[in-house]
Enzyme design. Structure first.
Site, PDB file in Angstrom:
ATOM      1  N   SER A   1      30.049 -12.383 -15.342  1.00  0.00           N
ATOM      2  CA  SER A   1      30.793 -11.399 -16.133  1.00  0.00           C
ATOM      3  C   SER A   1      31.261 -12.019 -17.442  1.00  0.00           C
ATOM      4  O   SER A   1      31.203 -11.382 -18.504  1.00  0.00           O
ATOM      5  CB  SER A   1      32.000 -10.898 -15.339  1.00  0.00           C
ATOM      6  OG  SER A   1      32.803 -10.046 -16.128  1.00  0.00           O
TER       7      SER A   1
ATOM      8  N   TRP B   1      28.257 -12.316 -19.662  1.00  0.00           N
ATOM      9  CA  TRP B   1      27.867 -10.988 -20.144  1.00  0.00           C
ATOM     10  C   TRP B   1      28.638 -10.603 -21.395  1.00  0.00           C
ATOM     11  O   TRP B   1      28.103  -9.953 -22.303  1.00  0.00           O
ATOM     12  CB  TRP B   1      28.110  -9.954 -19.044  1.00  0.00           C
ATOM     13  CG  TRP B   1      27.832  -8.532 -19.458  1.00  0.00           C
ATOM     14  CD1 TRP B   1      26.636  -7.877 -19.428  1.00  0.00           C
ATOM     15  CD2 TRP B   1      28.787  -7.578 -19.952  1.00  0.00           C
ATOM     16  NE1 TRP B   1      26.783  -6.584 -19.867  1.00  0.00           N
ATOM     17  CE2 TRP B   1      28.097  -6.373 -20.201  1.00  0.00           C
ATOM     18  CE3 TRP B   1      30.163  -7.629 -20.206  1.00  0.00           C
ATOM     19  CZ2 TRP B   1      28.722  -5.234 -20.685  1.00  0.00           C
ATOM     20  CZ3 TRP B   1      30.789  -6.498 -20.697  1.00  0.00           C
ATOM     21  CH2 TRP B   1      30.081  -5.322 -20.927  1.00  0.00           C
ATOM     22  N   HIS B   2      29.912 -11.023 -21.467  1.00  0.00           N
ATOM     23  CA  HIS B   2      30.742 -10.610 -22.589  1.00  0.00           C
ATOM     24  C   HIS B   2      30.316 -11.242 -23.911  1.00  0.00           C
ATOM     25  O   HIS B   2      30.578 -10.663 -24.965  1.00  0.00           O
ATOM     26  CB  HIS B   2      32.211 -10.931 -22.303  1.00  0.00           C
ATOM     27  CG  HIS B   2      32.890  -9.895 -21.475  1.00  0.00           C
ATOM     28  ND1 HIS B   2      32.819  -9.887 -20.092  1.00  0.00           N
ATOM     29  CD2 HIS B   2      33.634  -8.805 -21.814  1.00  0.00           C
ATOM     30  CE1 HIS B   2      33.511  -8.853 -19.631  1.00  0.00           C
ATOM     31  NE2 HIS B   2      33.998  -8.181 -20.642  1.00  0.00           N
ATOM     32  N   GLY B   3      29.697 -12.390 -23.888  1.00  0.00           N
ATOM     33  CA  GLY B   3      29.262 -12.959 -25.150  1.00  0.00           C
ATOM     34  C   GLY B   3      28.858 -14.409 -25.055  1.00  0.00           C
ATOM     35  O   GLY B   3      29.150 -15.103 -24.080  1.00  0.00           O
TER      36      GLY B   3
ATOM     37  N   PHE C   1      30.057  -6.376 -27.993  1.00  0.00           N
ATOM     38  CA  PHE C   1      29.360  -6.761 -26.769  1.00  0.00           C
ATOM     39  C   PHE C   1      28.155  -5.875 -26.513  1.00  0.00           C
ATOM     40  O   PHE C   1      27.426  -6.128 -25.583  1.00  0.00           O
ATOM     41  CB  PHE C   1      30.317  -6.702 -25.568  1.00  0.00           C
ATOM     42  CG  PHE C   1      31.568  -7.529 -25.770  1.00  0.00           C
ATOM     43  CD1 PHE C   1      31.484  -8.806 -26.272  1.00  0.00           C
ATOM     44  CD2 PHE C   1      32.818  -7.006 -25.472  1.00  0.00           C
ATOM     45  CE1 PHE C   1      32.615  -9.573 -26.463  1.00  0.00           C
ATOM     46  CE2 PHE C   1      33.957  -7.764 -25.649  1.00  0.00           C
ATOM     47  CZ  PHE C   1      33.863  -9.049 -26.151  1.00  0.00           C
TER      48      PHE C   1
END
Length: 417
Positions: free
Chosen positions: A261, A264-266, A417
């Site tokens: 997670s 995934w955000h960056g 994002f």
């Protein structure tokens, strides 16, 4: 195309191969656009330790709008077709609309095909009640974004963009402000997206449910970015074994989910550390949960414990947000180091007026959220049968937005994002 071929395939191995190819293509596109330069930089740094130079040049490319969101939405469609929970969509225009539905394209909620695809096959006519409900929801979203999030951003940016200039008091306030800012920024967009879709007759899933009233980290993730947390639960945590494995493996599964997670955000170590912290919080909570007191308590004692749990949960959440907001890990560590320093450094560098307006905005938000959390059936001014009260509430909200709003606050945080 992958969904159609998966549905047609009779051989289980062929179905798995088609699913893997589809997921690899989606993840590959996401990885290329979001993580190529990040990986290249880290490879170059690693090779530099051995006096080698990475010959691959960095790419200057634009990140496709909403890539992380519609990639996950596309993958959920393929997975659900593979599992037999969704029929493959034969109409390219309907499928394209499902993936790129503009109200929720750039920042969710991340929809499931079972919810949204049937609605796209349904004829929609003008509905006054849906239009009215959707516009009111959008109005509340604009209040969150313009009055609360963009107002708090002024103070937050002044601290987080110059961490070495501020003391512990300023950093604590800025960190609390950011906790509220990111909630109002993200949930404000979600309210606008859901409201916009509702005016056209579409029903999108709820994405937030007053997360700062959570009494533990597990409760927080049941309330925060619900579409993403359930996506990871259904498509990563459960396939890894979920809670059907040993306790140690379950803890590892949970930690992996939050680590991914964060990724995934960056493409930044700040997001990875944020994910790691939430993974650790969740694992520790699962370990201590069986030992937490569960005996009946008096109403007063239960209220005190609930408030204490909310405050403690909020403290851990806010600490993790420091890494999420900081421009670099170095800045985050500087901010954390200076939490203990209280001196005569700048406090209201952007003016006491903005600070006072920020406090007022938070108070108004908390009052509404408190009502929605504990008295959902009372004081519903927006839906009151009294027309004067109903439209008075709408007019009052619009006036607040015009008087207290910041109209040059920039884009939504999650657009990146």
């Amino acid at each position: 195309m992958a969904g159609i071929y998966i549905e047609k395939a009779q051989d289980k191995q062929r179905r798995k191969l088609l699913l893997a190819a589809s997921l690899a293509a989606n993840i590959g596109i996401l990885a290329f656009f979001k993580y190529f330069n990040f990986l290249n930089l880290n490879i170059d740094r690693f090779m530099g330790k051995f006096n080698y130079h990475d010959p691959i040049s960095y790419l200057t490319i634009l990140l496709p709008i909403g890539l992380s969101f519609h990639t996950f939405q596309a993958m959920s469609y393929t997975i659900e077709v593979y599992r037999g929970n969704q029929k493959a969509e034969r109409h390219l225009d309907i499928y394209s609309l499902y993936v790129m539905f503009y109200p929720q394209l750039v920042a969710g909620p991340i929809e499931r095909p079972q919810n949204i695809l049937p609605q796209m096959h349904t004829e929609h006519r003008f509905d006054y009640e849906l239009m009215k409900s959707g516009l009111k929801m959008m109005l509340w979203g604009f209040f969150k974004k313009i009055v609360v999030a963009d107002r708090l951003a002024i103070f937050v940016n002044s601290v987080y963009n110059n961490p070495e200039l501020h003391n512990g008091t300023t950093i604590v306030i800025a960190s609390i402000f950011f906790s509220v800012q990111i909630y109002c920024d993200f949930s404000g967009y979600t309210d606008i997206a859901i409201g916009c879709a509702r005016t056209m007759g579409f029903d999108l899933m709820k994405n937030f449910e007053r997360p700062y009233f959570a009494t533990n980290i597990q409760d927080f993730w049941r309330r925060w970015h619900i579409s993403l947390s359930t996506w990871f639960r259904d498509y990563l945590y459960i396939p890894l074994g979920g809670n059907r494995v040993t306790k140690q493996r379950q803890y590892l599964n949970l930690f992996i989910v939050f680590l991914i997670s964060g990724i995934w955000h960056g493409a930044n170590y700040t997001y990875i550390i944020w994910g790691i912290l939430h993974g650790l919080y969740s694992v520790v909570y699962m370990i201590i949960k069986p030992y937490l007191r569960k005996e009946p308590q008096s109403k007063v004692t239960a209220t005190v414990i609930r408030i204490g749990n909310m405050a403690l949960t909020g403290l851990f959440i806010t600490f993790a947000w420091i890494f999420f907001r900081a421009n670099s890990v170095t800045d985050a560590l500087t901010l954390i180091r200076d939490l203990k320093s209280f001196g005569a450094k700048p406090f209201f560098g952007d003016g006491i007026s903005n600070f006072a307006h920020s406090i007022l905005a938070i108070f108004l938000l908390f009052a509404v959220e408190y009502k929605m959390e504990y008295y959902p059936e009372k004081f519903n001014f927006f839906t009151s049968p009294n027309i004067a009260l109903r439209w008075g509430a709408v007019a009052f909200t619009i006036i607040l937005i015009l008087l207290l709003g910041v109209f040059n606050g920039g884009q939504f945080i999650y657009f990146q994002f």
